[in-house]
Design a protein around this motif. Sequence first.
Motif, PDB file in Angstrom:
ATOM      1  N   ALA A 185       0.833  -1.204   0.000  1.00 31.84           N
ATOM      2  CA  ALA A 185       0.000   0.000   0.000  1.00 31.84           C
ATOM      3  C   ALA A 185       0.865   1.250   0.000  1.00 31.84           C
ATOM      4  O   ALA A 185       0.520   2.262  -0.619  1.00 31.84           O
ATOM      5  CB  ALA A 185      -0.930  -0.008   1.204  1.00 31.84           C
ATOM      6  N   SER A 186       2.004   1.181   0.669  1.00 29.17           N
ATOM      7  CA  SER A 186       2.889   2.347   0.725  1.00 29.17           C
ATOM      8  C   SER A 186       3.434   2.701  -0.651  1.00 29.17           C
ATOM      9  O   SER A 186       3.655   3.885  -0.959  1.00 29.17           O
ATOM     10  CB  SER A 186       4.037   2.082   1.693  1.00 29.17           C
ATOM     11  OG  SER A 186       4.768   0.925   1.319  1.00 29.17           O
ATOM     12  N   HIS A 187       3.657   1.676  -1.499  1.00 26.17           N
ATOM     13  CA  HIS A 187       4.128   1.941  -2.866  1.00 26.17           C
ATOM     14  C   HIS A 187       3.081   2.755  -3.633  1.00 26.17           C
ATOM     15  O   HIS A 187       3.405   3.712  -4.346  1.00 26.17           O
ATOM     16  CB  HIS A 187       4.385   0.636  -3.609  1.00 26.17           C
ATOM     17  CG  HIS A 187       5.428  -0.234  -2.978  1.00 26.17           C
ATOM     18  ND1 HIS A 187       5.603  -1.556  -3.318  1.00 26.17           N
ATOM     19  CD2 HIS A 187       6.358   0.043  -2.031  1.00 26.17           C
ATOM     20  CE1 HIS A 187       6.590  -2.062  -2.601  1.00 26.17           C
ATOM     21  NE2 HIS A 187       7.060  -1.113  -1.818  1.00 26.17           N
ATOM     22  N   LEU A 188       1.819   2.333  -3.492  1.00 27.02           N
ATOM     23  CA  LEU A 188       0.738   3.031  -4.192  1.00 27.02           C
ATOM     24  C   LEU A 188       0.565   4.442  -3.655  1.00 27.02           C
ATOM     25  O   LEU A 188       0.388   5.392  -4.429  1.00 27.02           O
ATOM     26  CB  LEU A 188      -0.562   2.242  -4.056  1.00 27.02           C
ATOM     27  CG  LEU A 188      -1.793   2.846  -4.727  1.00 27.02           C
ATOM     28  CD1 LEU A 188      -1.593   2.944  -6.238  1.00 27.02           C
ATOM     29  CD2 LEU A 188      -3.039   2.015  -4.408  1.00 27.02           C
ATOM     30  N   ALA A 189       0.614   4.603  -2.335  1.00 22.28           N
ATOM     31  CA  ALA A 189       0.469   5.936  -1.740  1.00 22.28           C
ATOM     32  C   ALA A 189       1.546   6.883  -2.245  1.00 22.28           C
ATOM     33  O   ALA A 189       1.276   8.042  -2.577  1.00 22.28           O
ATOM     34  CB  ALA A 189       0.517   5.826  -0.211  1.00 22.28           C
ATOM     35  N   HIS A 246       3.181   6.671  -5.060  1.00 23.52           N
ATOM     36  CA  HIS A 246       2.935   6.957  -6.480  1.00 23.52           C
ATOM     37  C   HIS A 246       1.848   8.023  -6.647  1.00 23.52           C
ATOM     38  O   HIS A 246       1.932   8.864  -7.551  1.00 23.52           O
ATOM     39  CB  HIS A 246       2.529   5.667  -7.190  1.00 23.52           C
ATOM     40  CG  HIS A 246       2.206   5.850  -8.641  1.00 23.52           C
ATOM     41  ND1 HIS A 246       3.171   5.917  -9.619  1.00 23.52           N
ATOM     42  CD2 HIS A 246       1.003   5.992  -9.272  1.00 23.52           C
ATOM     43  CE1 HIS A 246       2.591   6.086 -10.796  1.00 23.52           C
ATOM     44  NE2 HIS A 246       1.279   6.134 -10.623  1.00 23.52           N
ATOM     45  N   LEU A 247       0.842   7.981  -5.778  1.00 21.18           N
ATOM     46  CA  LEU A 247      -0.279   8.925  -5.874  1.00 21.18           C
ATOM     47  C   LEU A 247      -0.038  10.217  -5.104  1.00 21.18           C
ATOM     48  O   LEU A 247      -0.912  11.091  -5.087  1.00 21.18           O
ATOM     49  CB  LEU A 247      -1.551   8.249  -5.339  1.00 21.18           C
ATOM     50  CG  LEU A 247      -2.046   7.020  -6.101  1.00 21.18           C
ATOM     51  CD1 LEU A 247      -3.250   6.409  -5.389  1.00 21.18           C
ATOM     52  CD2 LEU A 247      -2.406   7.378  -7.542  1.00 21.18           C
ATOM     53  N   HIS A 248       1.132  10.311  -4.461  1.00 21.67           N
ATOM     54  CA  HIS A 248       1.473  11.489  -3.654  1.00 21.67           C
ATOM     55  C   HIS A 248       0.461  11.699  -2.523  1.00 21.67           C
ATOM     56  O   HIS A 248       0.013  12.822  -2.248  1.00 21.67           O
ATOM     57  CB  HIS A 248       1.548  12.747  -4.532  1.00 21.67           C
ATOM     58  CG  HIS A 248       2.489  12.614  -5.688  1.00 21.67           C
ATOM     59  ND1 HIS A 248       3.857  12.534  -5.535  1.00 21.67           N
ATOM     60  CD2 HIS A 248       2.247  12.511  -7.030  1.00 21.67           C
ATOM     61  CE1 HIS A 248       4.428  12.408  -6.730  1.00 21.67           C
ATOM     62  NE2 HIS A 248       3.483  12.392  -7.652  1.00 21.67           N
ATOM     63  N   LEU A 249       0.111  10.591  -1.873  1.00 19.43           N
ATOM     64  CA  LEU A 249      -0.805  10.617  -0.738  1.00 19.43           C
ATOM     65  C   LEU A 249      -0.128   9.971   0.463  1.00 19.43           C
ATOM     66  O   LEU A 249       0.789   9.158   0.310  1.00 19.43           O
ATOM     67  CB  LEU A 249      -2.081   9.831  -1.058  1.00 19.43           C
ATOM     68  CG  LEU A 249      -2.940  10.303  -2.229  1.00 19.43           C
ATOM     69  CD1 LEU A 249      -4.047   9.284  -2.500  1.00 19.43           C
ATOM     70  CD2 LEU A 249      -3.536  11.672  -1.951  1.00 19.43           C
ATOM     71  N   SER A 250      -0.600  10.312   1.646  1.00 24.55           N
ATOM     72  CA  SER A 250      -0.138   9.578   2.821  1.00 24.55           C
ATOM     73  C   SER A 250      -0.835   8.218   2.830  1.00 24.55           C
ATOM     74  O   SER A 250      -1.909   8.042   2.235  1.00 24.55           O
ATOM     75  CB  SER A 250      -0.482  10.344   4.097  1.00 24.55           C
ATOM     76  OG  SER A 250      -1.879  10.349   4.323  1.00 24.55           O
ATOM     77  N   VAL A 251      -0.228   7.249   3.513  1.00 28.05           N
ATOM     78  CA  VAL A 251      -0.840   5.926   3.607  1.00 28.05           C
ATOM     79  C   VAL A 251      -2.195   6.020   4.302  1.00 28.05           C
ATOM     80  O   VAL A 251      -3.155   5.347   3.919  1.00 28.05           O
ATOM     81  CB  VAL A 251       0.093   4.949   4.347  1.00 28.05           C
ATOM     82  CG1 VAL A 251      -0.594   3.616   4.602  1.00 28.05           C
ATOM     83  CG2 VAL A 251       1.378   4.730   3.553  1.00 28.05           C
ATOM     84  N   ARG A 252      -2.290   6.868   5.307  1.00 23.97           N
ATOM     85  CA  ARG A 252      -3.555   7.034   6.023  1.00 23.97           C
ATOM     86  C   ARG A 252      -4.645   7.565   5.100  1.00 23.97           C
ATOM     87  O   ARG A 252      -5.791   7.087   5.122  1.00 23.97           O
ATOM     88  CB  ARG A 252      -3.345   7.985   7.204  1.00 23.97           C
ATOM     89  CG  ARG A 252      -4.590   8.182   8.051  1.00 23.97           C
ATOM     90  CD  ARG A 252      -4.295   9.078   9.235  1.00 23.97           C
ATOM     91  NE  ARG A 252      -5.470   9.278  10.077  1.00 23.97           N
ATOM     92  CZ  ARG A 252      -5.482  10.006  11.180  1.00 23.97           C
ATOM     93  NH1 ARG A 252      -4.365  10.611  11.584  1.00 23.97           N
ATOM     94  NH2 ARG A 252      -6.584  10.137  11.884  1.00 23.97           N
ATOM     95  N   THR A 253      -4.312   8.567   4.280  1.00 22.00           N
ATOM     96  CA  THR A 253      -5.292   9.121   3.341  1.00 22.00           C
ATOM     97  C   THR A 253      -5.711   8.075   2.319  1.00 22.00           C
ATOM     98  O   THR A 253      -6.892   7.959   1.970  1.00 22.00           O
ATOM     99  CB  THR A 253      -4.705  10.349   2.619  1.00 22.00           C
ATOM    100  OG1 THR A 253      -4.420  11.364   3.575  1.00 22.00           O
ATOM    101  CG2 THR A 253      -5.685  10.889   1.584  1.00 22.00           C
TER     102      THR A 253
END
Length: 288
Positions: free
Chosen positions: A179-183, A185-192
């Motif tokens: 999930a951290s890889h995707l976050a 890539h999307l320039h989001l925090s993991v929590r968001t």
Amino acid sequence: MVDLPSERLDTARGVLHTAPDGDFDFRRWDPPTSLAPYVSWIWMVRWDRGDRPPYLQSVLPHPAANFVVEADGGRLWGPQKSRFDRSLAGTGRAIGIRFKPGGIAPFLDGPVSSIVDGLAPAPRAWTVAGEQVAATDDPAQAVRVLVDAIEPPAELDPNIVVVADAVSLLEKDRSFTRASHLAQHLHLSVRTLHRLFADYVGLGPAWVIRRYRLHEATSRASGTVDWAALAAELDYADQAHLVRDFTAIVGMSPTRYAAQADSVHSAGSTQADSVHSAGSTQAISPMQ
């Protein structure tokens, strides 16, 4: 009303073992432009088993909701975590709308996570359309009635686009293993990212990654398979982890599943007696 050309599909990703040739007709229609941000496609499956034994159709669902119409009307199914089983007997038909991940969100009163693994109240216009669809034998008319019943929101929620693109990325790109890889890539925090998935997809990004790895494993489980190499390719720690994950969800080991995949067509429909059921439902599984 819209004119929707159909595409006949011989297989569908996530369907465990395709049925014997001639028993089923599975078709898919692309949605009109107005519904494209919300709907992946409209699908129809027809079956004719005659007086032969029931056929157990099992599906590893995608992270998406489906509005499904059978003879008794329509139901809105939330995203399903588990394998979805249905014993198909005699002659029947189901027509459904598969929503994109996040696409069902504007039609609900709460987060999509609240309808996971269950039924949700459908808008009144959809249930009325479901009754009309169940009463017609014309597939094209049925599809048009369903499409016309869905009124898209006046404005597109940009988060719907974000989560639909994110899930599509996880499905197609195996390099996203966390999930951290995707976050990142999307320039989001993991929590968001987790909050977005809960509100719009209903299932977490780690679950989605795991499900698509199993989709890939089942699609390649035929003939001689190097399971150790496949486990490494799908980013499992080792073959044992893949086997455990596969068996827990599919209901049998990868080697047994591959053996059945090679024999199901030649042996006829004996699957209903040989697959360990994880529980059946009264409505058809959302065909993908």
